[in-house]
Design an enzyme around this catalytic site. Structure first.
Site, PDB file in Angstrom:
ATOM      1  N   HIS A  69       0.885  -1.156   0.075  1.00  0.00           N
ATOM      2  CA  HIS A  69       0.189  -0.061   0.144  1.00  0.00           C
ATOM      3  C   HIS A  69       0.976   1.211  -0.270  1.00  0.00           C
ATOM      4  CE1 HIS A  69      -2.572  -2.882   2.405  1.00  0.00           C
ATOM      5  NE2 HIS A  69      -3.526  -2.576   1.678  1.00  0.00           N
ATOM      6  N   ASP A  81       2.350   1.800   3.314  1.00  0.00           N
ATOM      7  CA  ASP A  81       3.287   0.892   4.135  1.00  0.00           C
ATOM      8  C   ASP A  81       4.733   1.269   3.986  1.00  0.00           C
ATOM      9  OD1 ASP A  81       0.943  -0.751   4.244  1.00  0.00           O
ATOM     10  OD2 ASP A  81       1.496  -1.938   2.633  1.00  0.00           O
TER      11      ASP A  81
END
Ligand SMILES: [Mn+2]
Length: 393
Positions: free
Chosen positions: A57, A60
């Protein structure tokens, strides 16, 4: 069998979400049980264990609100790890669920400003994923749903989702990124009900996108999500594969009728997991095999790496079992008998013509005889397969 190492290689196309490894064991009732691993350490650790790819993501790896200079530094650091370990970035995705701004949806929010922010955030995430070489970009609409149906018309929600997807497909094509999109269905959680609940819903939705966008959008079904919907992963993956839309797998495991457990692949239902692997072997699936699961929250950091290795090892063992099943003579003889049927009736309605209609309508059938004429030895068949899986055949 015991001589085999089942060690992963890049040709397996195994991948892990960065979030799977950095997961600190937090759940809705309890705080973190281990220190969150930095993303760079996670990517390096995956690369060192011969994992082919990682997916991420945006947040992340790139903190929300990171400056342009911070983003450049992170890209350089990730690329250095990729060069050192040989791991690739296979897929990107956007976190459209964590920040409170998305509490009532991203693409399907009532507020045009929030929908605009979501599409803006995805375009930036696509740019970063493309820069790192990602071949696929995932859409899991974790907040695209409702608890209060009085608040939102599902037709309006789907229209908003379509508008965002069409715009983003056009963005990828205009930038000439070599990237596909996949939708990840899920029936519920974190919302009471989600709008893209099953593989079939996603496949039907894709066909309603603008024509130039349809070919670039597929699905990445996740085992746990399928089982939460009470459906059969073998059948769900099968339909996506047959439609030419299975671009990526999200492998994990799940006990039925429970919250999203994200268990290690094969840890809860070996036989179902076997059939998923068998499907990929039988049909030479060449897409991304990503694991999207979490280590048990009782594990420490070493346990997280046990978890990573175990997912891949179980897949490889089940792959070996799929080849064993194919080579088993008892099984193939029985299958041949079961699948035989009366070949004289083959191809009677393969191609429509008035002559074919006349021929088929004129045939005389004896359903009573047809119902009893042939044995279907499924008890025996399933037992042979069970014994292959148990390792005694
Ligand atoms: Mn997933």
């Amino acid at each position: 069998m015991s001589m085999m190492s089942f060690a992963p290689s890049h040709s397996d196309k195994f991948a892990f979400g960065v979030w799977c490894v950095t997961n600190a064991g937090r759940d809705p009732f309890g705080d973190a049980t281990r220190k969150p691993m930095p993303a760079m350490q996670a990517i390096r650790g995956l690369g060192e264990r011969n994992v082919w790819g990682f997916e991420f993501h945006d947040n992340d790896v790139f903190p929300l609100g990171a400056s342009a200079a911070q983003v450049r530094k992170i890209v350089r650091d990730v690329r250095a790890i990729m060069a050192d370990t040989g791991i690739c970035c296979c897929s990107g995705t956007t976190n459209l669920f964590f920040h409170p701004v998305f509490k009532d949806g991203a693409f399907t929010s009532h507020d045009p400003q929030i929908r605009a922010y979501a599409v803006h955030k995805v375009m930036h995430a696509i740019d970063l994923a493309a820069e790192l070489g990602a071949q696929n970009f995932l859409f899991w609409g974790g907040r695209e749903g409702a608890e209060v149906d009085a608040a939102k018309d599902p037709i309006e929600a789907i229209r908003r989702f379509r508008e965002a997807m069409n715009f983003l497909c056009a963005y990828v094509r205009q930038n000439k990124y070599k990237m596909t999109f996949t939708i990840e269905p899920k029936p519920n959680e974190p919302r009471g009900d989600l709008y893209m609940p099953s593989v079939g819903n996603a496949l039907a939705f894709i066909e309603t996108l603008d024509p130039p966008n349809r070919a670039m959008v597929g699905v990445n079904p996740e085992v746990a999500h399928i089982k939460m919907a009470g459906l059969n992963p073998y059948h769900e993956y099968g339909q996506a594969l047959e439609a030419g839309k299975l671009f990526e797998l999200h492998l994990n495991d799940q006990k039925p009728v429970r919250y999203d457990q994200d268990l290690t692949f094969g840890s809860a239902s070996l036989k179902e997991s076997f059939f998923i692997v068998k499907l990929m072997v039988d049909h030479k699936f060449a897409g991304i095999k990503a694991f999207d699961a979490h280590a048990y929250r009782s594990e420490d950091i070493d346990g997280v790496w046990d978890f990573v290795e175990r997912n891949m090892r179980t897949y490889k063992i089940l792959e070996e079992k799929a080849y064993e099943a194919r080579a088993n003579r008892d099984l193939s003889a029985l299958l041949e008998e079961i699948q035989a049927g009366n070949k004289a009736y083959e191809k009677l309605f393969t191609k429509y013509s008035p002559a074919a209609v006349r021929k088929l309508k004129a045939l005389k059938f004896d359903p009573d005889k047809m119902a009893t004429g042939r044995r279907l030895a499924y008890e025996k068949l399933d037992q042979i397969l069970t014994e292959i899986l148990l390792g005694i055949r």
